[in-house]
Enzyme design. Structure first.
Site, short mmCIF file in Angstrom:
data_model
loop_
_atom_site.label_atom_id
_atom_site.label_comp_id
_atom_site.label_asym_id
_atom_site.label_seq_id
_atom_site.Cartn_x
_atom_site.Cartn_y
_atom_site.Cartn_z
CE LYS A 79 29.68 15.61 -20.82
NZ LYS A 79 28.63 14.57 -20.86
CB SER A 154 25.39 16.77 -20.20
OG SER A 154 26.07 15.53 -20.30
CB SER A 178 25.00 13.19 -22.30
OG SER A 178 24.20 13.86 -21.39
N1 GLN Z 1 19.67 14.42 -20.17
C1 GLN Z 1 19.93 13.34 -19.27
C2 GLN Z 1 20.05 13.87 -17.86
O1 GLN Z 1 19.81 14.99 -17.67
C3 GLN Z 1 21.13 12.58 -19.69
C4 GLN Z 1 22.40 13.22 -19.30
C5 GLN Z 1 23.59 12.39 -19.68
O2 GLN Z 1 23.51 11.47 -20.49
N2 GLN Z 1 24.70 12.67 -19.03
O3 GLN Z 1 20.40 13.18 -16.97
#
Ligand code: GLN
Length: 489
Positions: A79, A154, A178
């Site tokens: 990532k 994400s 994420s």
């Molecule tokens: N969807 C969550 C957010 O928008 C988690 C994102 C993540 O785990 N990086 O913050």
């Protein structure tokens, strides 16, 4: 069966027996990226030459009889929030468009030491803020199962890359879901380790009290293999715990006698898609048939997880992202004549809308007069959320739930409704707030043929139990063998 269809276990066996080489596997993955990624968009950067060179080096080592690391030349995608030398690390932001880190992250070092071949960097929501991959400043990643849908976020690029069989393994980061939510949307396995299990040195910080790095693969054993490589102490991350790393791969096939699975009845009420509800209930039946008992538990404060997370995470983000000032590194606006206008213009132009929204939310929650009412209150409730888990885990080994309320939603469906998007994280946020490990495993298909994920959570540092419990389900079902069928396969 082609090399890109094979599981991590099969590939490792073929590499060990000499039936294939790292160069062959890497070439197969690069060819697959060529044929699939124009549609899917999982990668922000592919390091073709670097990957092939490294594969040759691992093959050379093997030929010379030198010891080979546990990843034995397998291609891995990373990532684009994890620092890698020789490649960009953009965080899918204009702010870091030209950033090439001068050092490797702890996780990157471990991949390389295990003889992985890093093929490239995967797409994400800018600075890991989002649940759909639509917040990337570069392009959107599409779900390989249905290109009109989101792969989740994400770490959507890392999940989609494995789902479309462009790589057998990838890593992501999980601050509020994420890793688990994209794994669920893309029909692969993803694990968020305990806070402190994997070094975050060189992980670009989003919300430091929540961020963790973790693995993706098509099956539980693949995830166990990669977790064993990633986990372990690193003194450069002060939150990293100095504890032995169990041999996850060796124990993953051992079923747990008398497994007790906790379930929160409210998780199956309002807002849950009927197909997800059905799949999770079927999964519980599979466990019962395997000898597990299902126990109703209470997590009384879980109704506050979205509110607490969306105060704590933006508050920490507002501090972490203050470093992007246009001076030290990153994007700098050209036109400004003085310091303050230069800061504002650089940040105004370098960050996308969601990142700005979070910085503003966090700055507000931390400002004097609101700190006690919002941030401090959120921390207190966070403690209660952790206590709920401690209490529940006195009676059960793991907690089961959906990963997300729905299967993959359509691209564009939630993007104009941030609150709705935030609510889709309802099942995953608790694990980050409590610091406990969680896994998402394929557990069914919706009526539309979209993957559905089952989430299991365990006590801190009980990844071994989590993986064994997950593998029990996997070995009794074939959901993990289902693959996205792309039109031009
Ligand atoms: N969807 C969550 C957010 O928008 C988690 C994102 C993540 O785990 N990086 O913050």
């Amino acid at each position: 069966m082609s090399l890109t269809d094979a599981t991590v276990t099969t590939l490792l066996a073929k590499l060990q027996s000499g039936e294939t080489s790292s160069t062959e596997v890497t070439e197969a993955c690069l060819a697959r990226i060529d044929s699939q990624d124009t549609d899917v968009g999982a990668f922000l950067h592919v390091d073709r030459e670097g990957a092939l060179l490294r594969a040759t080096q691992v093959d050379e080592k093997r030929k010379n009889g030198e010891p080979i690391g546990p990843l034995a030349g397998l291609p891995v995608a990373v990532k684009d929030v994890v620092c890698t030398t020789g490649m960009p690390t953009t965080c899918a932001s204009r702010m870091l468009e030209t950033f090439q880190p001068p050092y490797d992250a702890g996780a990157t070092e471990r991949l390389l030491a295990a003889d992985a071949v890093i093929v490239g960097k995967t797409n994400l929501d800018e600075f890991a803020m989002g649940s759909s991959n639509e917040n990337s400043a570069y392009h959107v990643t599409r779900n390989p199962w249905d290109l009109t849908r989101s792969p989740g976020g994400s770490s959507g690029g890392s999940a989609a890359a494995v789902a479309a069989q462009m790589v057998p393994l990838s890593i992501g980061s999980d601050t509020g879901g994420s890793i688990r939510q994209p794994a669920a949307f893309c029909g692969v396995v993803g694990l968020k380790p305990t806070y402190g299990r994997v070094s975050r040195y060189g992980l670009v910080a989003y919300a430091s009290s929540l961020d963790q790095i973790g693995p993706f693969a098509t099956d539980v054993t693949g995830v166990a293999t990669l977790l064993e490589v990633l986990a372990g102490y690193d003194q450069r991350d002060s939150t990293c715990i100095d504890a032995d790393v169990p041999k996850y791969r060796e124990t993953v096939d051992k079923p747990i006698d008398g497994l007790r699975i906790g379930v929160v009845p409210e998780h199956f009420e309002e807002g849950l898609h009927p197909d997800v509800n059905k799949a999770i209930r079927n999964a519980l039946d599979v466990y019962k048939a395997a000898g597990a008992s299902i126990v109703d538990i209470e997590l009384p404060h879980s109704k506050y997880v979205v509110a607490v997370y969306y105060l704590v995470a933006p508050s920490e983000a507002s501090g972490n992202l203050a470093r992007y000032d246009g001076v030290h590194y990153g994007y700098r606006a050209e036109e400004a004549q003085n310091l303050i206008p230069m800061y504002s213009a650089s940040r105004g132009q370098g960050f996308g809308d969601e990142v700005k929204r979070r910085i503003m939310l966090g700055t507000y929650a931390l400002s004097s007069g609101y700190y006690d009412a919002y941030y401090l209150k959120a921390l207190k409730v966070r403690r209660l959320i952790r206590q709920d888990f401690d209490t529940a885990f006195a009676d059960v080994d793991v907690i089961a739930s959906p990963v997300a309320p729905t299967p993959a939603f359509k691209l564009g469906e939630l993007i104009d409704n941030p609150l709705e998007m935030y609510l889709s994280d309802i099942y995953t946020l608790g694990a980050n707030l409590a610091g406990i490990p969680g896994i998402s495993i394929p557990a069914g298909l919706s009526d539309d043929g979209l993957p559905i994920g089952l989430q299991l959570l365990a006590r801190p540092f009980e990844e071994e139990r989590l993986l064994r419990a997950a593998r029990m389900f996997e070995s009794a079902t074939d959901w993990h063998t289902k693959r996205a069928v792309l039109n031009h396969d």
